[in-house]
Scaffold this motif. Structure first.
Motif, PDB file in Angstrom:
ATOM      1  N   SER A 187       0.851  -1.197   0.000  1.00 16.15           N
ATOM      2  CA  SER A 187       0.000   0.000   0.000  1.00 16.15           C
ATOM      3  C   SER A 187       0.882   1.241   0.000  1.00 16.15           C
ATOM      4  O   SER A 187       1.976   1.244   0.561  1.00 16.15           O
ATOM      5  N   SER A 188       0.389   2.298  -0.620  1.00 17.38           N
ATOM      6  CA  SER A 188       1.168   3.529  -0.718  1.00 17.38           C
ATOM      7  C   SER A 188       1.193   4.249   0.614  1.00 17.38           C
ATOM      8  O   SER A 188       0.141   4.526   1.200  1.00 17.38           O
ATOM      9  N   ILE A 189       2.374   4.578   1.095  1.00 15.86           N
ATOM     10  CA  ILE A 189       2.492   5.323   2.343  1.00 15.86           C
ATOM     11  C   ILE A 189       2.100   6.777   2.144  1.00 15.86           C
ATOM     12  O   ILE A 189       1.897   7.511   3.118  1.00 15.86           O
ATOM     13  N   ALA A 190       1.994   7.214   0.893  1.00 13.47           N
ATOM     14  CA  ALA A 190       1.574   8.577   0.595  1.00 13.47           C
ATOM     15  C   ALA A 190       0.064   8.710   0.557  1.00 13.47           C
ATOM     16  O   ALA A 190      -0.470   9.808   0.414  1.00 13.47           O
ATOM     17  N   GLY A 191      -0.669   7.584   0.687  1.00 16.85           N
ATOM     18  CA  GLY A 191      -2.115   7.605   0.690  1.00 16.85           C
ATOM     19  C   GLY A 191      -2.695   7.426  -0.705  1.00 16.85           C
ATOM     20  O   GLY A 191      -1.983   7.437  -1.713  1.00 16.85           O
ATOM     21  N   GLY A 192      -4.009   7.254  -0.742  1.00 15.85           N
ATOM     22  CA  GLY A 192      -4.711   7.152  -2.013  1.00 15.85           C
ATOM     23  C   GLY A 192      -4.614   5.813  -2.692  1.00 15.85           C
ATOM     24  O   GLY A 192      -5.035   5.666  -3.842  1.00 15.85           O
ATOM     25  N   ASP A 193      -4.078   4.792  -1.998  1.00 18.50           N
ATOM     26  CA  ASP A 193      -3.939   3.476  -2.618  1.00 18.50           C
ATOM     27  C   ASP A 193      -3.936   2.415  -1.529  1.00 18.50           C
ATOM     28  O   ASP A 193      -3.307   2.596  -0.484  1.00 18.50           O
ATOM     29  N   ASN A 238      -4.074  -2.075  -0.608  1.00 15.99           N
ATOM     30  CA  ASN A 238      -3.692  -3.372  -1.148  1.00 15.99           C
ATOM     31  C   ASN A 238      -4.082  -4.463  -0.163  1.00 15.99           C
ATOM     32  O   ASN A 238      -3.303  -4.820   0.724  1.00 15.99           O
ATOM     33  N   VAL A 239      -5.302  -4.976  -0.294  1.00 15.09           N
ATOM     34  CA  VAL A 239      -5.806  -5.980   0.644  1.00 15.09           C
ATOM     35  C   VAL A 239      -5.012  -7.282   0.593  1.00 15.09           C
ATOM     36  O   VAL A 239      -4.591  -7.794   1.639  1.00 15.09           O
ATOM     37  N   PRO A 240      -4.769  -7.881  -0.591  1.00 11.54           N
ATOM     38  CA  PRO A 240      -3.997  -9.140  -0.607  1.00 11.54           C
ATOM     39  C   PRO A 240      -2.596  -8.975  -0.026  1.00 11.54           C
ATOM     40  O   PRO A 240      -2.069  -9.894   0.616  1.00 11.54           O
ATOM     41  N   GLY A 241      -2.001  -7.805  -0.249  1.00 13.71           N
ATOM     42  CA  GLY A 241      -0.656  -7.572   0.260  1.00 13.71           C
ATOM     43  C   GLY A 241      -0.583  -7.599   1.769  1.00 13.71           C
ATOM     44  O   GLY A 241       0.426  -8.021   2.347  1.00 13.71           O
ATOM     45  N   VAL A 242      -1.638  -7.143   2.440  1.00 14.13           N
ATOM     46  CA  VAL A 242      -1.672  -7.159   3.898  1.00 14.13           C
ATOM     47  C   VAL A 242      -1.568  -8.594   4.417  1.00 14.13           C
ATOM     48  O   VAL A 242      -0.839  -8.870   5.381  1.00 14.13           O
ATOM     49  N   TRP A 243      -2.262  -9.514   3.754  1.00  8.31           N
ATOM     50  CA  TRP A 243      -2.197 -10.921   4.169  1.00  8.31           C
ATOM     51  C   TRP A 243      -0.806 -11.514   3.932  1.00  8.31           C
ATOM     52  O   TRP A 243      -0.256 -12.203   4.798  1.00  8.31           O
ATOM     53  N   GLY A 244      -0.238 -11.246   2.760  1.00  3.85           N
ATOM     54  CA  GLY A 244       1.105 -11.751   2.480  1.00  3.85           C
ATOM     55  C   GLY A 244       2.114 -11.229   3.483  1.00  3.85           C
ATOM     56  O   GLY A 244       2.965 -11.980   3.986  1.00  3.85           O
ATOM     57  N   ALA A 245       2.004  -9.932   3.819  1.00  2.91           N
ATOM     58  CA  ALA A 245       2.931  -9.329   4.777  1.00  2.91           C
ATOM     59  C   ALA A 245       2.715  -9.879   6.180  1.00  2.91           C
ATOM     60  O   ALA A 245       3.674 -10.050   6.938  1.00  2.91           O
ATOM     61  N   SER A 246       1.462 -10.157   6.545  1.00  2.00           N
ATOM     62  CA  SER A 246       1.180 -10.708   7.871  1.00  2.00           C
ATOM     63  C   SER A 246       1.808 -12.091   8.038  1.00  2.00           C
ATOM     64  O   SER A 246       2.400 -12.402   9.079  1.00  2.00           O
ATOM     65  N   LEU A 247       1.678 -12.914   7.016  1.00  2.00           N
ATOM     66  CA  LEU A 247       2.305 -14.238   7.055  1.00  2.00           C
ATOM     67  C   LEU A 247       3.824 -14.109   7.093  1.00  2.00           C
ATOM     68  O   LEU A 247       4.509 -14.836   7.825  1.00  2.00           O
ATOM     69  N   PHE A 248       4.350 -13.176   6.312  1.00  2.00           N
ATOM     70  CA  PHE A 248       5.796 -12.957   6.276  1.00  2.00           C
ATOM     71  C   PHE A 248       6.322 -12.554   7.654  1.00  2.00           C
ATOM     72  O   PHE A 248       7.360 -13.062   8.111  1.00  2.00           O
ATOM     73  N   MET A 249       5.593 -11.631   8.330  1.00  2.00           N
ATOM     74  CA  MET A 249       6.042 -11.166   9.634  1.00  2.00           C
ATOM     75  C   MET A 249       6.097 -12.315  10.638  1.00  2.00           C
ATOM     76  O   MET A 249       7.054 -12.438  11.409  1.00  2.00           O
ATOM     77  N   PHE A 250       5.076 -13.153  10.637  1.00  3.33           N
ATOM     78  CA  PHE A 250       5.080 -14.286  11.568  1.00  3.33           C
ATOM     79  C   PHE A 250       6.222 -15.242  11.257  1.00  3.33           C
ATOM     80  O   PHE A 250       6.898 -15.733  12.172  1.00  3.33           O
ATOM     81  N   LEU A 251       6.441 -15.510   9.991  1.00  3.83           N
ATOM     82  CA  LEU A 251       7.491 -16.454   9.611  1.00  3.83           C
ATOM     83  C   LEU A 251       8.879 -15.909   9.923  1.00  3.83           C
ATOM     84  O   LEU A 251       9.783 -16.679  10.268  1.00  3.83           O
ATOM     85  N   VAL A 252       9.057 -14.603   9.804  1.00  4.14           N
ATOM     86  CA  VAL A 252      10.337 -14.000  10.185  1.00  4.14           C
ATOM     87  C   VAL A 252      10.583 -14.204  11.673  1.00  4.14           C
ATOM     88  O   VAL A 252      11.695 -14.539  12.098  1.00  4.14           O
ATOM     89  N   VAL A 253       9.520 -14.001  12.470  1.00  4.69           N
ATOM     90  CA  VAL A 253       9.645 -14.228  13.914  1.00  4.69           C
ATOM     91  C   VAL A 253      10.007 -15.687  14.193  1.00  4.69           C
ATOM     92  O   VAL A 253      10.874 -15.978  15.029  1.00  4.69           O
ATOM     93  N   SER A 254       9.366 -16.612  13.489  1.00  5.97           N
ATOM     94  CA  SER A 254       9.673 -18.036  13.663  1.00  5.97           C
ATOM     95  C   SER A 254      11.113 -18.338  13.299  1.00  5.97           C
ATOM     96  O   SER A 254      11.796 -19.119  13.977  1.00  5.97           O
ATOM     97  N   MET A 255      11.585 -17.703  12.228  1.00  7.73           N
ATOM     98  CA  MET A 255      12.953 -17.924  11.796  1.00  7.73           C
ATOM     99  C   MET A 255      13.949 -17.398  12.831  1.00  7.73           C
ATOM    100  O   MET A 255      14.943 -18.054  13.156  1.00  7.73           O
ATOM    101  N   LEU A 256      13.665 -16.204  13.386  1.00  4.79           N
ATOM    102  CA  LEU A 256      14.544 -15.638  14.404  1.00  4.79           C
ATOM    103  C   LEU A 256      14.518 -16.481  15.670  1.00  4.79           C
ATOM    104  O   LEU A 256      15.545 -16.646  16.334  1.00  4.79           O
ATOM    105  N   ASN A 257      13.341 -16.998  16.001  1.00  2.00           N
ATOM    106  CA  ASN A 257      13.257 -17.869  17.173  1.00  2.00           C
ATOM    107  C   ASN A 257      14.078 -19.141  16.985  1.00  2.00           C
ATOM    108  O   ASN A 257      14.646 -19.684  17.940  1.00  2.00           O
TER     109      ASN A 257
END
Length: 312
Positions: A254-260, A262-281
């Protein structure tokens, strides 16, 4: 293929897939199904709050809600107190959580609109009030959710966690609103150029108010199910979702400048964040390293996005 690669959300899903593979390598391929289930379960909470934060960020520069963790805690605490572990009170608890979200979102927008406070300051100040109310109402008590609600929150349907189904339903609703409704067009137009939106007759303040109420309602829903999922409402239960709610929006494309948005991207990023935590653990790293890495990822993506998009 070129068209697919041009989609902003594809990169967050590619990052999630890469992180999943790396975790599998570190664990020698054991527990793949359990990891996927855990990623969907915990990623769902990040996705729910991320969807709300995405809508706020879509309003344009300076718009961000820092009260999400406190709203989650307050909603989880008050809904559990209303239910009191009694059976057949799940609907009552959910109504209380929604009420908390509406009240919190309305209070946030009142501070922004009536007192002309910047959204960051307004929502940060409000979060202190919300957290204080949660502390006063909690008083060290740990009330368990009704057994049926706890079973639903921790259960699965067709092999998919129920909380992920909740997140998916909310995602579809957000996508339909953004793509098919007048409000969605008003929101995107307001984020792209607020002055032009006003001149075009768009009810900008109504759009802003609705958006701030929506993000608080989404945080309340996440708090309600998180308290049910974890067996009770802790006073720090929403703490990690402050940075996460922003990170999944930025990483999701999603654009940090606003006006855009990205619903699917939020899900991909959420899974990525959890997996990064798992990897660090897996490597034995602590919370400090995880937060530092998350911050660096956000900075890197913001810098990359800024260099790709010319200033107007």
């Amino acid at each position: 293929m070129k068209m697919l690669l041009s989609r902003p959300w594809i990169w967050s899903w590619a990052a999630a897939a890469a992180a999943f593979i790396l975790v599998m390598i570190l664990t020698q391929g054991s527990g793949a199904s359990d990891l996927a289930y855990a990623a969907l379960s915990f990623g769902a909470f990040a996705a729910i709050v991320g969807l709300g934060q995405m809508l706020v960020i879509t309003l344009g520069p300076g718009n961000v809600d820092l009260s999400i963790p406190a709203v989650m805690t307050l909603a989880g605490t008050l809904s559990l107190k209303a239910m009191g572990s009694d059976p057949n009170t799940a609907v009552l608890g959910f109504v209380v959580a929604i009420g908390v979200g509406i009240a919190a979102g309305g209070a946030n927008f009142a501070l922004i609109y009536l007192l002309r406070l910047p959204p960051i300051i307004a929502t940060l100040a409000a979060s202190l009030i919300f957290q204080s109310i949660a502390i006063w109402s909690n008083r060290g008590l740990r009330i368990k959710p009704p057994a049926g609600l706890a079973e639903f929150a921790t259960g699965r349907t067709i092999g998919v966690p129920n909380v992920a189904w909740v997140g998916l339903i909310l995602s579809v609703i957000v996508w339909v609103v953004l793509e098919r409704s007048n409000f969605g067009r008003w929101l995107l137009a307001s984020g792209q150029n607020l002055r032009a939106a006003r001149l075009a007759g768009i009810p900008v303040e109504l759009v802003r108010a609705t958006t701030y109420v929506t993000v608080a309602v989404f945080a309340s829903i996440a708090g309600y199910f998180l308290a049910s999922f974890s067996g009770g409402a802790a006073l720090n239960m929403g703490q990690e979702y402050l940075l996460t709610s922003i990170a999944v929006v930025v990483i999701g494309g999603s654009s940090i400048a606003g006006g855009d948005s990205n619903v699917p991207g939020v899900w991909g990023a959420s899974l990525f964040m959890f997996l990064v935590v798992s990897m660090l653990n897996s490597y034995g790293f602590g919370v400090g390293v995880r937060m530092m890495l998350t911050g660096l990822i956000i900075i890197g993506i913001v810098v990359a996005a800024s260099t790709r998009r010319p200033r107007t």
